[in-house]
Write an enzyme that holds these catalytic residues in place. Sequence first.
Site, PDB file in Angstrom:
ATOM      1  N   HIS A   1       9.513  -3.418  -1.573  1.00  0.00           N
ATOM      2  CA  HIS A   1      10.524  -4.422  -1.271  1.00  0.00           C
ATOM      3  C   HIS A   1      10.553  -5.511  -2.337  1.00  0.00           C
ATOM      4  O   HIS A   1       9.946  -5.374  -3.392  1.00  0.00           O
ATOM      5  CB  HIS A   1      10.301  -4.997   0.129  1.00  0.00           C
TER       6      HIS A   1
ATOM      7  N   CYS B   1       2.192  -4.102   0.869  1.00  0.00           N
ATOM      8  CA  CYS B   1       3.319  -3.420   0.237  1.00  0.00           C
ATOM      9  C   CYS B   1       3.280  -3.582  -1.285  1.00  0.00           C
ATOM     10  O   CYS B   1       2.436  -4.274  -1.824  1.00  0.00           O
ATOM     11  CB  CYS B   1       4.627  -4.007   0.761  1.00  0.00           C
TER      12      CYS B   1
END
Length: 171
Positions: free
Chosen positions: A134, A146
């Site tokens: 992301h 992430c």
Amino acid sequence: MLTVRARPGQASQGLLQAGGLVFSCALGRGGISAGKREGDGATPLGSMRILSGYFRSDHFSGGRKTRLEMAPIGPDLGWCEVPDDRNYNRPVRIPYGASHERMLRADRLYDACLVLDWNISPRRRGRGSAIFFHLARPGFTPTQGCVAVTARTMARLLPLLSDRTVVRVVR
């Protein structure tokens, strides 16, 4: 293939290589881990295929410029993060009874959010959920596990990605 490794001396920041190009990225606050667990803040070591993605059409117009299946993010989209819930590590419709992450975020991190196949199939309770590719915060501050890049980098990469693209996190 996208290859991700930690930046020397900075475990929660990384370098993402796409062919001959190298981009800065943010990693989990726990660095890279071979023993990923729910809540440890680590980015999992290994190869993860990009499955699909989500985007905010009002903030990230490049969300449709890809070969990936991309769905718009609405106010009722969440992601379950409770290991004992039947929808653990799955998208859910908000309101939802168990703890979940809201995909429509004020900080815009998920304006473009790609789902990696970490702990998707087979799904193992407590091995980590919501491992996404992301958008990064300014200064590449740590994620919860992430891999995150700038909006400009994501817009540059999206047209090159497909559901056969693999994100390989190495040491």
